[in-house]
Design a protein around this motif. Structure first.
Motif, short mmCIF file in Angstrom:
data_model
loop_
_atom_site.label_atom_id
_atom_site.label_comp_id
_atom_site.label_asym_id
_atom_site.label_seq_id
_atom_site.Cartn_x
_atom_site.Cartn_y
_atom_site.Cartn_z
N ARG A 187 0.79 -1.24 0.00
CA ARG A 187 0.00 0.00 0.00
C ARG A 187 0.82 1.30 0.00
O ARG A 187 0.79 2.06 0.99
N SER A 216 1.96 4.97 0.02
CA SER A 216 1.24 6.17 0.49
C SER A 216 -0.09 5.80 1.14
O SER A 216 -0.98 6.64 1.25
N GLY A 217 -0.25 4.55 1.54
CA GLY A 217 -1.46 4.15 2.24
C GLY A 217 -2.69 3.99 1.36
O GLY A 217 -3.81 3.89 1.86
N GLY A 230 5.85 -0.33 -1.77
CA GLY A 230 5.12 0.42 -0.76
C GLY A 230 5.87 0.28 0.55
O GLY A 230 7.10 0.39 0.57
N ASN A 231 5.16 -0.02 1.63
CA ASN A 231 5.81 -0.17 2.93
C ASN A 231 6.07 -1.66 3.21
O ASN A 231 5.14 -2.46 3.29
N PHE A 237 7.11 -3.17 5.92
CA PHE A 237 6.59 -3.67 7.20
C PHE A 237 5.12 -4.09 7.06
O PHE A 237 4.72 -5.14 7.54
N LEU A 238 4.34 -3.24 6.39
CA LEU A 238 2.93 -3.57 6.14
C LEU A 238 2.81 -4.87 5.35
O LEU A 238 2.02 -5.75 5.70
N THR A 261 15.37 -3.03 4.39
CA THR A 261 14.39 -2.07 3.89
C THR A 261 14.76 -0.66 4.31
O THR A 261 15.38 -0.45 5.36
N ASN A 262 14.34 0.32 3.51
CA ASN A 262 14.49 1.73 3.88
C ASN A 262 13.22 2.27 4.52
O ASN A 262 13.14 3.46 4.82
N ASP A 263 12.21 1.42 4.69
CA ASP A 263 10.90 1.91 5.10
C ASP A 263 10.78 2.15 6.59
O ASP A 263 11.61 1.71 7.37
N MET A 264 9.75 2.88 6.94
CA MET A 264 9.47 3.22 8.33
C MET A 264 8.67 2.08 8.97
O MET A 264 7.76 1.54 8.32
N PRO A 265 8.96 1.73 10.21
CA PRO A 265 8.28 0.59 10.85
C PRO A 265 6.88 0.95 11.34
O PRO A 265 6.61 0.99 12.54
N ILE A 266 5.97 1.18 10.39
CA ILE A 266 4.65 1.72 10.74
C ILE A 266 3.73 0.66 11.35
O ILE A 266 2.74 1.01 11.97
N VAL A 267 4.06 -0.61 11.18
CA VAL A 267 3.37 -1.70 11.91
C VAL A 267 4.43 -2.69 12.37
O VAL A 267 5.57 -2.68 11.89
#
Lengths: 232, 232
Positions: A42, A44-45, A90-91, A93-94, A135-141
């Motif tokens: 997802r 940008s969500g 996308g993300n 973590f998601l 990953t370069n992503d933010m750990p949003i979950v």
């Protein structure tokens, strides 16, 4: 025999979604008209539906029907019946959380080992590595594990960026990956945007116009040129 | 009464380690000559000893003795006896994992609520938020939880960077934080390098010369000017 395209990004600067890979994908998915899409990252969500529509628009141009896995009552069956699979970016973590929560890692891995053609971009490429830890992503979950498919024997750092020569931009990607190697032994391949790995059985070849940067524990990082076969 | 300095970074461009905060820290730690240092974030993977030496060199200049928590047999007791505490930056995943593994979150939280002066920089500031989910760091280890101290009612995005106006640099920080808010309700404060939060009891004031960027779920991001009191 594994048959994977593991791409750094879906979109290169100044060109449309997946456009730079069009010829490659026509060949890669030549034996199926329907591709299963995994939209869980997802970007940008955006919703699973919106993301699937976006990806389907590209695949429609090459006469393939793209179907989102979220539309199946039984996603495990959807994977087992797929003739081609694409996991979008996308993300990470998601994506990884959802894959573990729905118990999709094992069936997907099995399908890829059996030769189902797979395309991953960005987060969908991280999914192919041993873990998602580069990953370069933010750990949003919070995923129940960082383990991923392990269908390649190293991890991917997607959208790999060289340090800016003129600007103080905080830590470089290289610094972060070095930190990773103080705690882990799995090698990391930094894939620049526009590069992809072609995986045919145990042969892994760097494709695209650029070199890639390889990080192994206790070694200096090094460049590998396009068309190199990656072995560790 | 809480008494915290929550700084975006330890080092601003062109100046030495913690130098820009020297005056603030002399006041902040005026009632103690000994400060407990938490080096678990290990920037670039340096050892706990090397990191403690680096930080101690600065504190020596302001006549404080810095002692690494890793040198105590009982780190929980070390926290309970501390008259001042500093958690340095590095990798937030490493820091948070170690804090949970050693069961240090609860005792540290208690000390901060009771008024022990605390300094956090970067990862050490992320530690003050509700969760570590707005870190920019790579997930090089798997912490048992993303929960952190919750001594401020929001999360920190340290080293906050505005999008480059001239360069295609992939996702912006803002995009990532928006993704976060598709899954979470906790607000996020993007602290630019050179900014810090002064927390005195329930008063949280933005210090330094720059504005900060605030992200709340389902709202447009907005700037707050220096000396603003942050309330949600």
């Amino acid at each position: 025999m594994k048959n994977l395209i593991v791409a750094s990004t879906s979109t290169i600067y100044g060109s449309g979604y997946l456009e730079y890979l069009e010829e490659v994908l026509v060949k890669h998915f030549k034996n199926t008209n329907e591709i299963l899409f995994i939209p869980f990252a997802r970007p940008s969500g955006i919703s699973h539906d919106t993301y699937t529509e976006k990806a389907a628009t590209f695949f429609h141009k090459i006469n393939k029907k793209l179907v989102g896995i979220h539309t199946f009552e039984n996603p495990i069956e959807a994977i087992k019946n797929a003739k081609g699979i694409f996991t979008g970016g996308g993300n990470t973590f998601l994506l990884v959380k959802k894959m573990h929560d729905l118990k999709l890692m094992a069936p997907l891995r099995e399908m890829l080992l059996e030769g189902t053609p797979y395309l991953g971009t960005s987060a969908g490429s991280n999914l192919c590595g041993v873990t998602m830890q580069n990953t370069n992503d933010m750990p949003i979950v919070y995923p129940p594990s960082f383990k991923t498919l392990g269908v390649i024997p190293f991890n991917i750092n997607a959208h790999f960026l060289d340090p800016s020569p003129t600007k103080h931009m905080g830590e470089t990607r290289e610094t972060r990956i070095k930190e990773y190697h103080t705690q882990n032994t799995v090698p990391v391949v930094g894939l620049r945007e526009g590069s992809w790995l072609e995986v045919k059985g145990e042969n892994i070849t760097l494709k695209g116009h650029l070199s890639a940067r390889v990080f192994e524990q206790a070694k200096e990082a090094y460049e590998v040129e396009k068309l190199t076969k990656l072995t560790f």
